[in-house]
Scaffold this active site. Structure first.
Site, PDB file in Angstrom:
ATOM      1  N   ASN A 105       2.668   0.659   3.500  1.00  0.00           N
ATOM      2  CA  ASN A 105       1.964   0.993   2.262  1.00  0.00           C
ATOM      3  C   ASN A 105       2.818   0.868   1.011  1.00  0.00           C
ATOM      4  O   ASN A 105       2.400   1.276  -0.071  1.00  0.00           O
ATOM      5  CB  ASN A 105       1.384   2.407   2.368  1.00  0.00           C
ATOM      6  CG  ASN A 105       0.581   2.588   3.635  1.00  0.00           C
ATOM      7  OD1 ASN A 105       0.996   3.304   4.524  1.00  0.00           O
ATOM      8  ND2 ASN A 105      -0.530   1.884   3.749  1.00  0.00           N
ATOM      9  N   VAL A 112       3.112   0.935  -4.616  1.00  0.00           N
ATOM     10  CA  VAL A 112       2.679   1.924  -3.636  1.00  0.00           C
ATOM     11  C   VAL A 112       1.167   1.855  -3.477  1.00  0.00           C
ATOM     12  O   VAL A 112       0.433   1.862  -4.465  1.00  0.00           O
ATOM     13  CB  VAL A 112       3.091   3.344  -4.076  1.00  0.00           C
ATOM     14  CG1 VAL A 112       2.592   4.393  -3.094  1.00  0.00           C
ATOM     15  CG2 VAL A 112       4.601   3.438  -4.252  1.00  0.00           C
ATOM     16  N   CYS A 113       0.710   1.789  -2.234  1.00  0.00           N
ATOM     17  CA  CYS A 113      -0.714   1.789  -1.935  1.00  0.00           C
ATOM     18  C   CYS A 113      -1.100   3.193  -1.468  1.00  0.00           C
ATOM     19  O   CYS A 113      -0.846   3.581  -0.330  1.00  0.00           O
ATOM     20  CB  CYS A 113      -1.037   0.765  -0.846  1.00  0.00           C
ATOM     21  SG  CYS A 113      -2.794   0.672  -0.476  1.00  0.00           S
ATOM     22  N   LEU A 114      -1.661   3.950  -2.387  1.00  0.00           N
ATOM     23  CA  LEU A 114      -2.119   5.304  -2.107  1.00  0.00           C
ATOM     24  C   LEU A 114      -3.466   5.448  -2.800  1.00  0.00           C
ATOM     25  O   LEU A 114      -3.551   5.266  -4.025  1.00  0.00           O
ATOM     26  CB  LEU A 114      -1.106   6.332  -2.630  1.00  0.00           C
ATOM     27  CG  LEU A 114      -1.401   7.801  -2.401  1.00  0.00           C
ATOM     28  CD1 LEU A 114      -1.460   8.122  -0.907  1.00  0.00           C
ATOM     29  CD2 LEU A 114      -0.331   8.657  -3.076  1.00  0.00           C
TER      30      LEU A 114
END
Length: 184
Positions: A105, A112-114
Site C-alpha cells: 500500500n 500511501v494508499c489509505l
C-alpha cells in the site's frame, strides 16, 4: 501541550508594545484551528511520535514516526510527512512515506494508499484517525488495493517467501532489484 492561540496572543501583545499599542490582528484560519484541536486531542500510543519540523508554531506540517508493535513490519520504524491543506478538515491531509519500504500500500515514491486519505475522507475524521490508519497498514497490509503490485503479489502468495522479502527490506536489502531503507 502548547497553544497556538496563546502564541498568537503573545506575538500580538509584543507587537502592540513595539508599535505604540496598535498590533496587527492575525487570525488563524479554520483549518489551522481544527489542526490545533486535533493535535491537542491526540492520544499518542508508544508506537508513534509526532514532531514539528518547522517549529511548534507551524502545525500544518508534521513528521510522524511509526513503529508497529507487532506484525510483519515489526520492529521497523517508518517516517511520514503529513501536510495539512488550507481546506482541512474538508480536504484530507497529504501523507508521504519518507521511508522506502516494501509494502503493497506504499509505492517506491512514498505515496500511501489509505482509503480515508482519498474517497472515504469525511470532515469528522481527525489526524488521530489518519495516524491509526497508517499503523493499521503495517499491522494488516492490504493486497487488494495496492500501489506496489510486486509487494501485493508477494503478500497474496504469502508464506515464508513474503516474510523473507519483508525482513530483507527492513534490513536495508534488495527485493526485486530495489534497495530499501534500513529500518531495524
Amino acid at each position: 501541550m502548547f497553544s497556538l492561540k496563546q502564541q498568537s496572543k503573545d506575538k500580538d501583545k509584543s507587537g502592540a508594545a513595539a508599535a505604540g499599542g496598535a498590533a496587527p490582528a492575525r487570525r488563524l484560519r479554520a483549518g489551522q484551528l481544527r489542526a490545533q484541536k486535533d493535535i491537542t486531542d491526540i492520544d499518542m500510543p508508544p508506537s508513534m511520535s509526532l514532531s514539528f519540523p518547522n517549529g511548534a508554531s507551524d502545525m500544518m506540517h508534521l513528521a510522524l514516526s511509526l513503529s508497529p508493535p507487532e506484525g510483519p513490519y515489526y520492529p521497523g520504524t517508518f517516517k511520514f510527512t503529513i501536510t495539512i491543506p488550507d481546506g482541512y478538515p474538508h480536504s484530507p491531509p497529504k501523507v508521504h512515506c519518507d521511508t522506502k519500504v516494501f509494502h503493497p500500500n506504499i509505492d517506491l515514491e512514498g505515496h500511501v494508499c489509505l482509503n480515508i486519505l482519498r474517497q472515504d475522507w469525511k470532515p469528522v475524521l481527525t489526524l488521530s484517525a489518519v495516524m491509526y490508519g497508517l499503523q493499521l497498514l503495517f499491522l494488516e497490509p492490504n493486497a487488494d488495493d495496492p500501489l506496489n503490485s510486486e509487494a501485493a503479489e508477494a503478500l497474496k502468495v504469502g508464506g515464508a517467501s513474503w516474510e523473507r522479502q519483508v525482513r530483507t527490506s527492513l534490513r536495508g536489502g534488495y527485493v526485486g532489484g530495489v534497495r530499501f531503507d534500513k529500518v531495524v
